[in-house]
Design an enzyme around this catalytic site. Structure first.
Site, PDB file in Angstrom:
ATOM      1  N   ASP A 221       0.883  -1.153   0.000  1.00 48.44           N
ATOM      2  CA  ASP A 221       0.000   0.000   0.000  1.00 48.44           C
ATOM      3  C   ASP A 221       0.926   1.209   0.000  1.00 48.44           C
ATOM      4  O   ASP A 221       1.740   1.373   0.923  1.00 48.44           O
ATOM      5  CB  ASP A 221      -0.849   0.029   1.270  1.00 48.44           C
ATOM      6  CG  ASP A 221      -1.989  -0.965   1.252  1.00 48.44           C
ATOM      7  OD1 ASP A 221      -1.993  -1.856   0.395  1.00 48.44           O
ATOM      8  OD2 ASP A 221      -2.871  -0.850   2.140  1.00 48.44           O
ATOM      9  N   HIS A 280       4.911  -7.126   0.247  1.00 50.30           N
ATOM     10  CA  HIS A 280       4.559  -8.407  -0.354  1.00 50.30           C
ATOM     11  C   HIS A 280       5.312  -8.635  -1.659  1.00 50.30           C
ATOM     12  O   HIS A 280       5.825  -7.702  -2.274  1.00 50.30           O
ATOM     13  CB  HIS A 280       3.049  -8.445  -0.605  1.00 50.30           C
ATOM     14  CG  HIS A 280       2.225  -8.335   0.643  1.00 50.30           C
ATOM     15  ND1 HIS A 280       1.450  -9.364   1.114  1.00 50.30           N
ATOM     16  CD2 HIS A 280       2.083  -7.316   1.544  1.00 50.30           C
ATOM     17  CE1 HIS A 280       0.847  -8.985   2.233  1.00 50.30           C
ATOM     18  NE2 HIS A 280       1.219  -7.732   2.506  1.00 50.30           N
ATOM     19  N   SER A 373       8.323   4.644   5.027  1.00 55.41           N
ATOM     20  CA  SER A 373       9.549   4.193   4.372  1.00 55.41           C
ATOM     21  C   SER A 373       9.281   3.840   2.923  1.00 55.41           C
ATOM     22  O   SER A 373       8.255   4.200   2.373  1.00 55.41           O
ATOM     23  CB  SER A 373      10.161   3.015   5.123  1.00 55.41           C
ATOM     24  OG  SER A 373      11.502   2.848   4.725  1.00 55.41           O
TER      25      SER A 373
END
Length: 415
Positions: A221, A280, A373
């Site tokens: 995301d 992911h 980050s």
């Protein structure tokens, strides 16, 4: 004209949360701040005052539970927080004259949102842009040592059981949807960092084109930029003078591993503090049978204004970990770089830490502890053809808001 102002001209925005704002085109009344050493927009703030301000914000987070009144205050709410005015001279005037943050494109529409920069990131940027990372600012500390110290300190504070008291205000500040969480009851989390690296329900992020072995998806995301070549990335987005793929990966430029990534494509996934902070796999493949490479470094902010500034090599200077994945469709390596940043506590690996493990796109690889980050995925030349809408936004340049599992692109059938 800078890309910041072009973004304003192009935008049609909408309101989403207290950290985002919308400005209809005909009502834009002030420019986006363009930070630069020759244009100091906080002339009344010394580097020592900025250093004291950052320390005070971190200390404030230990004893005050409302993050919106301290470390996560955004510049358009500062007018209601007197203690920050006195702590950071000039910040109220700056907030009145500029929009401090950046625009992000909403995928599938012609709209953009403005995301306000948290106050801690703005002060961290002041220390870098209006001084030098080697200058002494506080108790004979350099800027870089101060940023590292405070980042580690914040991580420890948010590992404390007492830090759970800050979770409700964090949820409210960023309008988080707790219904998608694997554990939606925020009182069940034992520390703030446990909540920050929260897991989602298995069906919360469906993977587009999951059954297509050539499809590649978003790793996080995030706010995303993509470039088919490194040269394009350096032209439009990454302006650090020392940025090269070997430097990013911590490899000798003459090594065989570096040569695999000649002419590579890059996807840059920037995670803001509000984002789900697990990352992911973008591909079907396996975790390489090699050790993750941990590269020590700095804790500079990864905000676009820092990445876009020629004087700072954010991605190749910051602490980072490099994982290699083997792409099932081509047999080629894909480098997956998790980059720490200002006030990020740590980088953790889950499935990504299991050598030889078979993975499908969308499978979890790891997570960040507290902070915002970035992940950079590096694809050998020809492995990916990015989706056209992402390419178009990236050359504006403006980031695109995407979720884990959203389409990133596809491996050309000829490869």
């Amino acid at each position: 004209m800078s890309w910041y102002l072009r973004s304003i001209i192009d935008l049609v925005s909408r309101f989403l949360s207290p950290t985002t704002m919308h400005f209809p085109l005909h009502k834009v009344d002030k420019p986006l701040e363009h930070i630069h050493p020759e244009n100091n927009n906080l002339p009344g703030l010394s580097n020592e005052q900025a250093a004291h301000g950052l320390v005070a914000l971190v200390d404030h987070s230990e004893h005050h539970t409302d993050v919106s009144q301290g470390i996560h205050a955004s510049t358009h709410t500062l007018f209601n927080i007197p203690w920050i005015h006195s702590l950071i001279p000039g910040i109220e005037k700056l907030a009145a004259e500029y929009h401090i943050g950046n625009f992000v494109a909403l995928r599938g529409s012609k709209e953009q949102i403005f995301e306000a920069m948290p106050i801690y990131a703005r002060i961290g940027m002041h220390l870098l842009f209006y001084g030098n990372e080697q200058i002494k600012v506080l108790h004979s500390q350099t800027v870089e040592s101060l940023l590292k110290e405070q980042s580690i300190k914040e991580g420890k504070l948010y590992d404390s059981p007492d830090s759970t008291a800050s979770i409700p205000s964090f949820v409210s500040t960023y309008s988080l949807d707790t219904s998608e969480l694997l554990e939606p009851d925020v009182t069940k989390y034992k520390t703030f960092n446990e909540f920050f690296s929260r897991k989602l329900k298995p069906d919360a992020r469906p993977v587009e084109n999951a059954d297509d072995p050539l499809a590649i998806c978003s790793a996080a995301d995030c706010r995303l930029t993509v470039y088919q070549t490194i040269d394009l990335a350096k032209q439009f987005w990454i302006k650090g003078r020392e940025f090269t793929i070997p430097n990013l990966l911590g490899e000798d430029p003459s090594s065989e591993k570096s040569s695999v990534f000649d002419g590579a494509s890059v996807a840059i996934f920037r995670l803001a503090p509000a984002d789900y902070h697990r990352f992911h796999s973008p591909i079907d493949g396996t975790v390489a049978d090699t050790d993750i490479v941990h590269i020590p470094g700095q804790y500079y902010t990864v905000n676009p204004q820092a990445v876009n500034e020629p004087g700072f090599d954010v991605f190749t200077a910051n602490t980072r970990s490099v994982l290699y994945l083997t792409h099932a469709a081509t047999g080629l390596p894909v480098a997956f770089v998790a980059i720490g940043a200002l006030l990020v506590g740590s980088i953790g690996w889950t499935n990504g830490g299991e050598k030889g493990k078979a993975i499908k796109k969308g499978d979890e690889l790891g997570y960040f502890a507290y902070g915002g980050s970035t992940v950079v995925a590096v694809f050998p030349k020809g492995v990916i053809e990015f989706d056209a809408d992402l390419v178009a936004n990236s050359v504006v340049p403006v980031e695109t808001l995407v979720k884990v599992g959203n389409s990133l692109g596809k491996t050309p059938a000829k490869v």
